[in-house]
Design a protein around this motif. Structure first.
Motif, PDB file in Angstrom:
ATOM      1  N   GLU A   1      -8.220  -2.947   4.682  1.00 50.13           N
ATOM      2  CA  GLU A   1      -8.999  -2.930   3.451  1.00 50.13           C
ATOM      3  C   GLU A   1      -9.540  -1.532   3.187  1.00 50.13           C
ATOM      4  O   GLU A   1      -9.800  -0.761   4.112  1.00 50.13           O
ATOM      5  CB  GLU A   1     -10.158  -3.922   3.538  1.00 50.13           C
ATOM      6  N   CYS A   2      -9.734  -1.220   1.897  1.00 49.25           N
ATOM      7  CA  CYS A   2     -10.262   0.074   1.481  1.00 49.25           C
ATOM      8  C   CYS A   2     -11.760   0.140   1.775  1.00 49.25           C
ATOM      9  O   CYS A   2     -12.505  -0.812   1.495  1.00 49.25           O
ATOM     10  CB  CYS A   2     -10.005   0.277  -0.009  1.00 49.25           C
TER      11      CYS A   2
ATOM     12  N   GLY B   1     -10.183  -2.956  -1.470  1.00 47.91           N
ATOM     13  CA  GLY B   1      -8.814  -3.249  -1.889  1.00 47.91           C
ATOM     14  C   GLY B   1      -7.840  -3.166  -0.719  1.00 47.91           C
ATOM     15  O   GLY B   1      -8.202  -2.823   0.408  1.00 47.91           O
ATOM     16  N   SER B   2      -6.573  -3.449  -1.000  1.00 48.49           N
ATOM     17  CA  SER B   2      -5.550  -3.430   0.040  1.00 48.49           C
ATOM     18  C   SER B   2      -5.102  -1.996   0.311  1.00 48.49           C
ATOM     19  O   SER B   2      -4.773  -1.242  -0.604  1.00 48.49           O
ATOM     20  CB  SER B   2      -4.344  -4.276  -0.404  1.00 48.49           C
TER      21      SER B   2
ATOM     22  N   SER C   1       1.088  -2.818   4.545  1.00 50.90           N
ATOM     23  CA  SER C   1      -0.337  -3.079   4.437  1.00 50.90           C
ATOM     24  C   SER C   1      -1.007  -2.894   5.788  1.00 50.90           C
ATOM     25  O   SER C   1      -0.529  -3.399   6.805  1.00 50.90           O
ATOM     26  CB  SER C   1      -0.577  -4.502   3.925  1.00 50.90           C
TER      27      SER C   1
ATOM     28  N   CYS D   1      -5.272   3.444  -0.884  1.00 51.12           N
ATOM     29  CA  CYS D   1      -5.667   2.156  -1.452  1.00 51.12           C
ATOM     30  C   CYS D   1      -4.832   1.874  -2.691  1.00 51.12           C
ATOM     31  O   CYS D   1      -4.670   2.737  -3.562  1.00 51.12           O
ATOM     32  CB  CYS D   1      -7.157   2.169  -1.799  1.00 51.12           C
ATOM     33  N   GLU D   2      -4.320   0.665  -2.791  1.00 48.93           N
ATOM     34  CA  GLU D   2      -3.520   0.284  -3.963  1.00 48.93           C
ATOM     35  C   GLU D   2      -4.387   0.100  -5.198  1.00 48.93           C
ATOM     36  O   GLU D   2      -3.911   0.269  -6.323  1.00 48.93           O
ATOM     37  CB  GLU D   2      -2.761  -1.016  -3.672  1.00 48.93           C
ATOM     38  N   ASN D   3      -5.669  -0.194  -5.023  1.00 46.33           N
ATOM     39  CA  ASN D   3      -6.532  -0.500  -6.151  1.00 46.33           C
ATOM     40  C   ASN D   3      -7.137   0.767  -6.772  1.00 46.33           C
ATOM     41  O   ASN D   3      -6.937   1.063  -7.953  1.00 46.33           O
ATOM     42  CB  ASN D   3      -7.642  -1.453  -5.705  1.00 46.33           C
ATOM     43  N   CYS D   4      -7.860   1.561  -5.965  1.00 47.88           N
ATOM     44  CA  CYS D   4      -8.548   2.741  -6.503  1.00 47.88           C
ATOM     45  C   CYS D   4      -7.822   4.045  -6.210  1.00 47.88           C
ATOM     46  O   CYS D   4      -8.215   5.097  -6.724  1.00 47.88           O
ATOM     47  CB  CYS D   4      -9.977   2.810  -5.955  1.00 47.88           C
TER      48      CYS D   4
ATOM     49  N   CYS E   1     -13.566   0.111  -2.161  1.00 45.33           N
ATOM     50  CA  CYS E   1     -13.507  -1.020  -3.088  1.00 45.33           C
ATOM     51  C   CYS E   1     -13.008  -2.303  -2.441  1.00 45.33           C
ATOM     52  O   CYS E   1     -12.768  -3.293  -3.143  1.00 45.33           O
ATOM     53  CB  CYS E   1     -12.629  -0.678  -4.291  1.00 45.33           C
TER      54      CYS E   1
END
Length: 316
Positions: free
Chosen positions: A24-25, A30-31, A21, A43-46, A28
């Motif tokens: 932050e993205c 995200g991480s 890690s 990004c892990e989210n988007c 979004c």
């Protein structure tokens, strides 16, 4: 193996990719993780690719053990302050063998011995190099006898080099300044050794050691905090093979003594030894005053006096 099992194993292997890690993205919040194998930061989210095509600064080969790593490595040992030339000079090996491991002939051995002699003279051709070589050897010898780690030896070497550059050695012995540097480095690292322990392994007396240490600290502006009794507890309990509850109880006793001002004007190692002895009795561990005194390098009289004072403070 079926196609389904093959695809499953491929997905599992891909999921085992090393990630870390990194923040932050920007889209979004995200991480964001860094994928070392593919050289990407995403990004892990988007799934946004924040950075890609990163340069791998590691070696292009793989090693699975120390021997394999030593055979494939094409660089030498890292630079270190523990050697007078920082380990950057050439060193002729002592083995009388060539690059293929074959034994040298008599004539080749004589030439190799001549090379070693001139290489040694070239490495220490300056008086400063000879001074550093003797001092760093003393620091390494004393640190080994006291069980001090490599980082403290490096710090002591840096302190001695600073003293040599500031011209603090005239009128003082090399052994005295080296011992003072090691004593200060141990205190800075939070793993102090008592003056009695330093005096046993050093080639100078206690009076010269304390005088030189004060002079070096004053001239170099070393920031050394007063030694706390708690810093001696891990070493004492380890030497006496006591459990963690003994060290925990000893810390509680010393904390109470500090609140009551008992530590003022008293030797920290003596107070730590008394706390270990008192906590061992309170936790039903059989330890004699003689054993604690040998581990802490203090007398039994000191332990008894500090032990009585600790009990009086705890009872109050």
């Amino acid at each position: 193996m079926s196609d389904t099992e093959t695809r499953t194993s491929v997905r599992e292997s891909e999921s085992e990719t090393t990630t870390e890690s990194t923040g932050e993205c920007p889209e979004c919040d995200g991480s964001v993780v860094h994928d070392e194998e593919h050289g990407e930061t995403a990004c892990e989210n988007c799934g946004l690719i924040v950075d890609e095509d990163e340069i791998d600064l590691g070696p292009e080969w793989r090693a699975y053990d120390a021997r394999d790593r030593a055979e494939k490595s094409r660089v030498g040992a890292p630079a270190t302050k523990l050697i007078h030339d920082e380990g950057l000079s050439t060193n002729v090996g002592w083995q009388d063998r060539d690059g293929y491991g074959r034994t040298l002939s008599a004539d080749q051995r004589r030439r190799a011995q001549r090379l070693r002699k001139w290489n040694e003279r070239y490495r220490t051709q300056d008086s400063k190099d000879r001074n550093l070589r003797q001092a760093l050897g003393e620091i390494d010898r004393m640190a080994s006898a006291l069980g001090l780690p490599k980082d403290i030896r490096e710090t002591a070497s840096v302190i001695y080099r600073r003293a040599l550059d500031e011209n603090l050695l005239p009128g003082r012995s090399i052994e005295g300044v080296a011992t003072a540097a090691l004593y200060g480095a141990a205190r800075q690292a939070g793993t102090p050794r008592s003056l009695d322990e330093l005096e046993r392994v050093s080639r100078v007396g206690r009076r010269e050691l304390t005088r030189t240490y004060r002079y070096v600290c004053r001239e170099l502006g070393l920031e050394v905090e007063p030694t706390k009794p708690e810093q001696y507890l891990p070493r004492l309990t380890s030497a006496l093979e006591l459990d963690e509850d003994v060290e925990r109880r000893a810390r509680s006793l010393l904390s109470t003594a500090r609140r009551e001002g008992l530590h003022s004007g008293r030797s920290p190692v003596g107070l730590a030894a008394a706390a270990v002895y008192a906590s061992s009795l309170l936790t039903n561990h059989k330890v004699t005053q003689e054993a604690v005194g040998e581990a802490a390098s203090v007398s039994e009289v000191t332990i008894r006096n500090r032990y009585t004072e600790l009990l009086d403070v705890v009872e109050d």
